[in-house]
Design an enzyme around this catalytic site. Structure first.
Site, PDB file in Angstrom:
ATOM      1  N   LYS A 124      11.470   5.507  -7.329  1.00  0.00           N
ATOM      2  CA  LYS A 124      10.246   5.204  -7.047  1.00  0.00           C
ATOM      3  C   LYS A 124       9.293   6.447  -6.630  1.00  0.00           C
ATOM      4  O   LYS A 124       9.634   7.180  -5.870  1.00  0.00           O
ATOM      5  CB  LYS A 124      10.049   4.351  -5.859  1.00  0.00           C
ATOM      6  CG  LYS A 124       8.672   3.791  -5.302  1.00  0.00           C
ATOM      7  CD  LYS A 124       9.026   2.885  -4.000  1.00  0.00           C
ATOM      8  CE  LYS A 124       7.556   2.563  -3.446  1.00  0.00           C
ATOM      9  NZ  LYS A 124       7.755   2.129  -2.136  1.00  0.00           N
ATOM     10  N   ASP A 152       8.389  -7.143   3.765  1.00  0.00           N
ATOM     11  CA  ASP A 152       8.260  -7.340   2.514  1.00  0.00           C
ATOM     12  C   ASP A 152       9.494  -7.745   1.729  1.00  0.00           C
ATOM     13  O   ASP A 152       9.923  -7.235   0.545  1.00  0.00           O
ATOM     14  CB  ASP A 152       7.848  -6.028   1.854  1.00  0.00           C
ATOM     15  CG  ASP A 152       7.085  -6.276   0.405  1.00  0.00           C
ATOM     16  OD1 ASP A 152       6.766  -7.404   0.232  1.00  0.00           O
ATOM     17  OD2 ASP A 152       6.973  -5.335  -0.337  1.00  0.00           O
TER      18      ASP A 152
END
Length: 345
Positions: free
Chosen positions: A20, A132
């Site tokens: 990421k 999340d």
């Protein structure tokens, strides 16, 4: 470069390492500088001012916390590398696409969901709300256990719960209270429970309970529309009840983690109980020094890759050089000992 222990298999895709990339410039351009929770107790009485953390400092703090978290159902962070000369900070995250035509069976969903429960209980014990939770933020390790990943919007809190006032996370997994103009603050733990409910729904049906291509319409459905269950697959009444209790639009009456742990569907009527909190949770504390040393700075990520390739080949010669050029160079200096010979000695 953030390295994770474990790999993805089955419906979570196969991946031994994933990347990421976080733009440091973009982080610095984020609106405002998030603050730590205001001091409470003796510190508040002394008038101590909370330290202001910039976006990068928040990331480093998150990394420091992740490096100390140690739980079967939380992804294990090995290292983060940051090249000061580059804009990108490399962090890892796996991806699973929703919707899917291949949802899990009810029993497989139950086993995976039990891991999520324990992982979230551990995070809440460490005074962290994830904010999340969703299928794409879950790893399935080689040991067959689900591990929670991606703490990019997580919050640390003091006291018994995080009272939040800002929205974060993925739209389809947001709780209705975060979309209401009436509530000025809301429980962080209750947000995680709602997202767990949406995730469990995705596990068994392969799609989210509230779907719309327009964000405002999606928000309206989350706030006001009742949860509907497809005719297929046919799920048990116990699972249907649990999902409805997790997707209770009123956070004050929404089921809690301790209640989920003893739910009949989760425990198969009490015959398969989950471990007690004290059996799998222990406190983790992060010092300022650990935050400062949370990221390993390297002169060049490309240089790190080159050195790793050299070590793997047990040679300091350029592993990417054309063999014919290497041979020409060695012939031009026949009396020079090879780097490999020097290294091995």
């Amino acid at each position: 470069m953030l390295m994770l222990q474990g790999s993805l298999t089955n419906s979570f895709s196969t991946l031994s390492q994933a990347m990421k990339v976080v733009s440091k410039k973009r982080l610095m351009k984020q609106c405002g500088f998030p603050r730590r929770p205001p001091p409470r107790g003796p510190k508040a009485a002394q008038g101590e001012q909370p330290k202001i953390l910039g976006p990068l400092e928040r990331v480093y703090q998150e990394i420091a916390i992740l490096k100390k978290l140690d739980h079967l159902n939380i992804v294990k962070l090995v290292e983060v590398l940051d090249d000061p000369a580059e804009d990108n900070l490399h962090m890892g995250i796996p991806v699973m696409e929703v919707p899917t035509d291949n949802p899990f069976s009810e029993e497989q969903s139950r086993l995976y969901f039990r891991d999520i429960i324990l992982g979230i209980e551990y995070l809440h014990y460490q005074k962290i709300v994830h904010r999340d939770i969703k299928p794409s933020n879950l790893l399935l390790g080689d040991d067959g256990h689900v591990k929670i990943a991606d703490f990019g919007v997580s919050n640390q809190f003091e006291g018994s719960d995080a009272m939040l006032s800002s929205t974060a996370g993925t739209p389809a997994f947001m709780a209705p209270e975060t979309l209401s103009d009436k509530r000025k603050s809301f429980s962080g733990k209750a947000l995680d429970v709602w997202a767990m409910g949406v995730t469990l729904y995705c596990f068994v049906f392969g799609k989210c309970p509230f779907i719309d291509e327009y964000i405002l319409a999606l928000h309206n459905k989350i706030r006001s529309k009742c949860v509907e269950f497809p005719e297929s697959p046919n799920i048990s009444e116990e699972l249907r009840t649990l999902i409805l209790r997790m997707l209770d639009k009123n956070p004050d009456t929404r089921i809690t983690i301790p209640e989920i742990k003893v739910d009949p569907w989760v425990t198969q009527g009490g015959t398969d109980p989950l471990p007690l909190e004290e059996e799998h949770c222990s406190a983790v504390e992060v010092t300022e020094e650990e935050i400062q040393n949370s990221v390993k700075y390297v002169p060049s990520l490309s240089a790190v890759i080159l050195v790793k390739a050299m070590l793997r080949k047990r040679s300091f010669s350029n592993p990417f050089e054309c063999p014919s050029r290497r041979e020409e160079r060695s012939m031009s200096a026949p009396g020079f000992q090879s780097a490999e010979d020097c290294y091995l000695r």
